[in-house]
Scaffold this active site. Structure first.
Site, PDB file in Angstrom:
ATOM      1  N   HIS A 100       0.844  -1.203   0.000  1.00 30.58           N
ATOM      2  CA  HIS A 100       0.000   0.000   0.000  1.00 30.58           C
ATOM      3  C   HIS A 100       0.875   1.248   0.000  1.00 30.58           C
ATOM      4  O   HIS A 100       1.948   1.250   0.606  1.00 30.58           O
ATOM      5  CB  HIS A 100      -0.898   0.014   1.233  1.00 30.58           C
ATOM      6  CG  HIS A 100      -1.647  -1.263   1.439  1.00 30.58           C
ATOM      7  ND1 HIS A 100      -2.649  -1.682   0.607  1.00 30.58           N
ATOM      8  CD2 HIS A 100      -1.509  -2.243   2.365  1.00 30.58           C
ATOM      9  CE1 HIS A 100      -3.103  -2.859   1.027  1.00 30.58           C
ATOM     10  NE2 HIS A 100      -2.432  -3.229   2.084  1.00 30.58           N
ATOM     11  N   GLU A 118      -1.369  -0.612   8.092  1.00 28.89           N
ATOM     12  CA  GLU A 118      -2.302  -1.552   8.712  1.00 28.89           C
ATOM     13  C   GLU A 118      -1.578  -2.427   9.716  1.00 28.89           C
ATOM     14  O   GLU A 118      -0.336  -2.411   9.795  1.00 28.89           O
ATOM     15  CB  GLU A 118      -2.974  -2.422   7.642  1.00 28.89           C
ATOM     16  CG  GLU A 118      -2.023  -3.347   6.897  1.00 28.89           C
ATOM     17  CD  GLU A 118      -2.696  -4.070   5.725  1.00 28.89           C
ATOM     18  OE1 GLU A 118      -3.510  -3.453   5.022  1.00 28.89           O
ATOM     19  OE2 GLU A 118      -2.393  -5.247   5.506  1.00 28.89           O
ATOM     20  N   HIS A 176       3.528  -7.504   1.432  1.00 30.93           N
ATOM     21  CA  HIS A 176       2.990  -8.524   2.334  1.00 30.93           C
ATOM     22  C   HIS A 176       1.961  -9.419   1.658  1.00 30.93           C
ATOM     23  O   HIS A 176       1.350  -9.026   0.664  1.00 30.93           O
ATOM     24  CB  HIS A 176       2.343  -7.867   3.564  1.00 30.93           C
ATOM     25  CG  HIS A 176       1.261  -6.882   3.231  1.00 30.93           C
ATOM     26  ND1 HIS A 176       1.538  -5.579   2.871  1.00 30.93           N
ATOM     27  CD2 HIS A 176      -0.085  -6.994   3.179  1.00 30.93           C
ATOM     28  CE1 HIS A 176       0.404  -4.946   2.625  1.00 30.93           C
ATOM     29  NE2 HIS A 176      -0.599  -5.783   2.792  1.00 30.93           N
ATOM     30  N   ARG A 196      -1.422  -4.632  -6.269  1.00 31.29           N
ATOM     31  CA  ARG A 196      -1.172  -6.068  -6.308  1.00 31.29           C
ATOM     32  C   ARG A 196       0.098  -6.311  -7.120  1.00 31.29           C
ATOM     33  O   ARG A 196       0.212  -5.862  -8.261  1.00 31.29           O
ATOM     34  CB  ARG A 196      -2.385  -6.761  -6.935  1.00 31.29           C
ATOM     35  CG  ARG A 196      -2.426  -8.243  -6.687  1.00 31.29           C
ATOM     36  CD  ARG A 196      -3.689  -8.872  -7.279  1.00 31.29           C
ATOM     37  NE  ARG A 196      -4.892  -8.528  -6.552  1.00 31.29           N
ATOM     38  CZ  ARG A 196      -6.030  -8.117  -7.128  1.00 31.29           C
ATOM     39  NH1 ARG A 196      -6.114  -7.980  -8.430  1.00 31.29           N
ATOM     40  NH2 ARG A 196      -7.083  -7.855  -6.386  1.00 31.29           N
TER      41      ARG A 196
HETATM   42 ZN    ZN Z   1      -2.659  -5.090   3.035  1.00 25.27          ZN
END
Ligand code: ZN
Length: 352
Positions: A100, A118, A176, A196
């Site tokens: 991200h 996150e 991740h 992605r």
């Molecule tokens: Zn994520």
């Protein structure tokens, strides 16, 4: 106001499963349910209140009506944006490898969306389950790109075995992927911006490979290893009624785990709101005006104006909030006798 509970927003995903049903007795539609957005106020999903006098109202409507009572001081900064997104994920298969952007990159490249930092609290993991976390040290952007193009990225990624109770911090830029056989409580900035990188050479629900966002991902991935690539240790503080462990205190959110056996006192003094997700056990919120029962898998929003309340029961609770200042947490821990060095066990506390 009162502790708000919401209808979960369920999302079918190619990597999803049925564990929300098995573990929490949730009623699921057919299919592979990968995500449950439990407290959300985003164009891709807005929570609907499921208890009390506001039952049936959306969180965004409620914020419009009672913004300051719910959010506290944050409304002065930006009335329209609820800052957090709380999800439970059930990965029966591995997710795509993703990353991200931070706020700055997202603002410039994603029409003013927020970036996304996150964290994951592992609710459950099958023995030997792993996550992919960070680029291995010494790998350059060009080597990484080549590996993506050849479809052989796995050996360039850090990997880590996880078990129930582990906490993983994922700042923007940390590449991740959640592996198969893992259930996670995810706390994140309110953003849905994901790049992605690699999808394990598999096909999406429509039979075509899912879209990749390689250039943007390469722009934002941290190849230098600015952040620790280890699990978060956290710092435990003994309190009446149980133990409070602070794991993350970055500028976007604080995450504490409350292990409660008895009754733990808390307070919402008008400044900020709190979210509670019940990882284990059951109990109730006692507040001036009533009692709200909860059990494992539930999430609650404690409005800023609730006042003094307590969490009673035999349970493990994941609490999150947006801090006024990270320094308040440092001050609180110093008053408890902790050193700065010990506070390094908390992710994000000394980041800017
Ligand atoms: Zn994520």
């Amino acid at each position: 106001m009162y502790p708000l509970m919401f209808k979960p927003i369920l999302k079918e995903r190619i990597w999803g499963g049925r564990k929300l049903e098995e573990k929490y007795g949730r009623q699921l539609p057919e299919g592979k349910i990968g995500e449950s957005w439990d407290i959300a106020c985003h164009p891709n999903g807005t929570s609907i209140v499921d208890n009390g006098i506001y039952k049936g109202k959306s969180l965004s409507e409620l914020i419009e009506e009672r913004g300051k009572d719910i959010l506290g001081k944050i409304v002065e900064e930006d009335f329209s944006k609820f800052p957090l997104l709380i999800k439970i994920l059930d990965a029966s298969d591995v997710l795509s490898v993703q990353v991200h952007p931070d706020d700055e990159y997202a603002a410039a490249n994603e029409n003013g969306e927020l970036g996304k930092t996150e964290m994951w609290y592992i609710l459950d993991a099958e023995p030997g389950a792993i996550i992919y976390y960070g680029v291995k040290p010494g790998i350059s952007r060009e080597e990484f790109r080549e590996a993506i193009e050849k479809g052989q990225l796995e050996s360039y990624l850090g990997r880590m075995e996880v078990k129930k109770g582990d906490v993983i911090y994922i700042p923007a830029g940390m590449v991740h992927a959640i592996g198969a056989g893992i259930m996670i409580c995810e706390i994140q900035q309110n953003s849905d911006t994901t790049y992605r990188v690699f999808d394990w050479n598999r096909k999406g629900a429509d039979g075509n490979p899912r879209e990749l966002h390689i250039e943007k991902a390469l722009d934002v991935i941290d190849f230098e290893g600015k952040h620790s690539r280890e699990k978060v240790k956290g710092l435990a503080v003994q309190e009446q009624g149980g133990e409070r462990t602070i794991y993350v205190a970055c500028r976007y959110f604080v995450m504490e785990k409350l292990d409660i056996a008895g009754e733990m006192k808390e307070c919402a003094d008008g400044d900020k709101f709190f979210t509670l997700t019940i990882a284990e056990g059951s109990g109730e919120i006692r507040y001036d005006g009533g009692v709200q029962a909860f059990s494992a898998g539930d999430s609650l929003l404690i409005p800023a104006s609730l006042g003094s309340y307590s969490i009673a029961g035999d349970c493990t609770v994941i609490k999150a909030y947006v801090p006024d200042r990270q320094k308040d947490i440092v001050d609180y821990l110093e008053a408890k006798g902790f050193t700065r060095e010990q506070m390094n066990a908390i992710a994000g506390l000394f980041e800017d």
